[in-house]
Design an enzyme around this catalytic site. Sequence first.
Site, PDB file in Angstrom:
ATOM      1  N   ASP A 187     -18.755  -9.659   4.583  1.00  0.00           N
ATOM      2  CA  ASP A 187     -17.400 -10.137   4.846  1.00  0.00           C
ATOM      3  C   ASP A 187     -16.743 -10.833   3.658  1.00  0.00           C
ATOM      4  O   ASP A 187     -15.668 -11.411   3.798  1.00  0.00           O
ATOM      5  CB  ASP A 187     -17.415 -11.092   6.030  1.00  0.00           C
ATOM      6  CG  ASP A 187     -18.323 -12.306   5.813  1.00  0.00           C
ATOM      7  OD1 ASP A 187     -19.152 -12.260   4.885  1.00  0.00           O
ATOM      8  OD2 ASP A 187     -18.198 -13.277   6.583  1.00  0.00           O
ATOM      9  N   GLY A 215      -7.770   7.578 -20.298  1.00  0.00           N
ATOM     10  CA  GLY A 215      -8.957   8.273 -20.780  1.00  0.00           C
ATOM     11  C   GLY A 215      -8.715   9.768 -20.827  1.00  0.00           C
ATOM     12  O   GLY A 215      -7.662  10.274 -20.445  1.00  0.00           O
ATOM     13  N   GLU A 257      -4.436  10.092 -24.144  1.00  0.00           N
ATOM     14  CA  GLU A 257      -4.966  11.151 -25.004  1.00  0.00           C
ATOM     15  C   GLU A 257      -4.242  12.466 -24.725  1.00  0.00           C
ATOM     16  O   GLU A 257      -4.683  13.243 -23.895  1.00  0.00           O
ATOM     17  CB  GLU A 257      -6.474  11.274 -24.777  1.00  0.00           C
ATOM     18  CG  GLU A 257      -7.228   9.971 -25.042  1.00  0.00           C
ATOM     19  CD  GLU A 257      -8.734  10.081 -24.865  1.00  0.00           C
ATOM     20  OE1 GLU A 257      -9.287  11.194 -25.029  1.00  0.00           O
ATOM     21  OE2 GLU A 257      -9.366   9.071 -24.557  1.00  0.00           O
ATOM     22  N   TYR A 325     -14.814   8.621 -33.444  1.00  0.00           N
ATOM     23  CA  TYR A 325     -16.010   9.383 -33.060  1.00  0.00           C
ATOM     24  C   TYR A 325     -15.532  10.663 -32.387  1.00  0.00           C
ATOM     25  O   TYR A 325     -14.317  10.850 -32.201  1.00  0.00           O
ATOM     26  CB  TYR A 325     -16.919   8.563 -32.125  1.00  0.00           C
ATOM     27  CG  TYR A 325     -16.204   7.698 -31.118  1.00  0.00           C
ATOM     28  CD1 TYR A 325     -15.575   8.257 -29.995  1.00  0.00           C
ATOM     29  CD2 TYR A 325     -16.141   6.314 -31.269  1.00  0.00           C
ATOM     30  CE1 TYR A 325     -14.921   7.472 -29.067  1.00  0.00           C
ATOM     31  CE2 TYR A 325     -15.475   5.516 -30.354  1.00  0.00           C
ATOM     32  CZ  TYR A 325     -14.865   6.101 -29.248  1.00  0.00           C
ATOM     33  OH  TYR A 325     -14.206   5.314 -28.340  1.00  0.00           O
ATOM     34  N   ASP A 326     -16.456  11.547 -32.064  1.00  0.00           N
ATOM     35  CA  ASP A 326     -16.092  12.844 -31.458  1.00  0.00           C
ATOM     36  C   ASP A 326     -15.236  13.710 -32.366  1.00  0.00           C
ATOM     37  O   ASP A 326     -14.450  14.532 -31.884  1.00  0.00           O
ATOM     38  CB  ASP A 326     -15.376  12.654 -30.116  1.00  0.00           C
ATOM     39  CG  ASP A 326     -16.297  12.132 -29.032  1.00  0.00           C
ATOM     40  OD1 ASP A 326     -17.521  12.177 -29.230  1.00  0.00           O
ATOM     41  OD2 ASP A 326     -15.795  11.673 -27.990  1.00  0.00           O
TER      42      ASP A 326
END
Length: 482
Positions: A187, A215, A257, A325-326
Amino acid sequence: MTRSLRRALGAGAATAIAAAAMLLPLAPASAATPCAPAWNATQVYTGGATASYQGRNYSAKWWTQGDVPTAGGQWGVWTDRGACDDGTGPSTPPSSPSTPPTSPSTPPTGPSGDKWVVGYFAEWGVYGRNYHVKNIDTSGSASKITHILYAFGNSANGRCSIGDSYADYEKAYPADQSVDGVADTWDQPLRGSFNQLRKLKKKYPHLKVIYSIGGWTWSGGFTQAAQNPAAFADSCYNMIEDPRWADVFDGIDIDWEYPNACGLQCDTSGPDAFDRVVSALRAKFGQSYLITAAITADGSDGGKIDATDYATAAQKLTKIFPMTYDYFGAWADKGPTAPHSPLTSYPGIPTAGFHSDAAIAKLKSKGVPADKILLGIGFYGRGWTGVTQAEPGGAATGAAPGTYEAGIEDYKVLKNSCPATGTVAGTAYAKCGGNWWSYDTPATIAGKMSYAKQQGLGGAFFWEFSGDTANGELITAIRNNL
């Protein structure tokens, strides 16, 4: 954040060091170094404070509590000051160490004063990854970071909305998974990760939590948001300032993105769309609220940084997180193999401008202040299979197997399954059988933090907590070297 669907030193080391200390010949009493007060797991030590452990003296590099002096190695909080004499030294420890231990009521505000150390917490990590807010504490990472980015809220239909209500505020935590060891009740008004974040902030008052919206998967709604920025800002305010969890969040992050460019979808809102959205958020939330943005790190000529007026928006943003990155991965299934997070260019790089230094230089050249920019670190590797060449640039047949997704694997797995065999452009790579991986290690992170300091950047951020080891060695490397 990543391009995926949602994107120890142990007792053996301590024993070895202790055994080595026991073999040291005893120095004459007159020349012995007295042992400092014995290390206590419950005591708070600040930078310069000394303690003895297993016949050796250690000094703390910064605030610490519960970190065993022998367990940190070169990346740890303690500096080994050498053997000490426990039997021939004075019966009481020196009364005036160079920096007396103190016991502040709260941990420090972060590394190197105003430098940010920011980590992503992925809301879906509480499922298959079994990674919870408590792990940020038990890994020793909570005292080494300054901000947590909670990922993600949705931007659907140009409005902010909760990403996963069960993980966010409905999941009941048992005592053993709760930050403070207290189980949730049926609760209570708030449960889930939001309540655990509240508990973590209570334990570490220096921490700030920022709610990240969008994202890779959930950026589609920003196109509509740019058409009515005020309505978008209102919806975000109402969601984040919900009375049930308003005290949990200190800011909002926009992970679009990509504005006026293509990601999972393409946007044609124009180069000023991003600034319109950011301006509306700043107007709604006020000047004291943290407003940040994760942005492209495409430093190529005519690339994604050039497609949007990030410099104007940066005037209203607290910090900017270029996703360095990526850059390369097994979506190019035949290769060539390439490090996914190169700091600099290198001979044979598949795409000019696809490296951190190019992105940082381009943002600075457009007028984005260096101290608003953070350098991004991936706590994972990207890899190919069917590779015969050890060095970068080899051909492949597809994505290397991964625990959760082909072509991607956590650092905590790769450090043991495929240890680094070389470095290129400031990051590491490894070839194991027919698999080839690139990822950052504590050593390469040290180099990247040196770069961040040289460039005057505002700190570093990483994706994401669960990719690190159980004792947080990558986060420690960021903090130690920033």
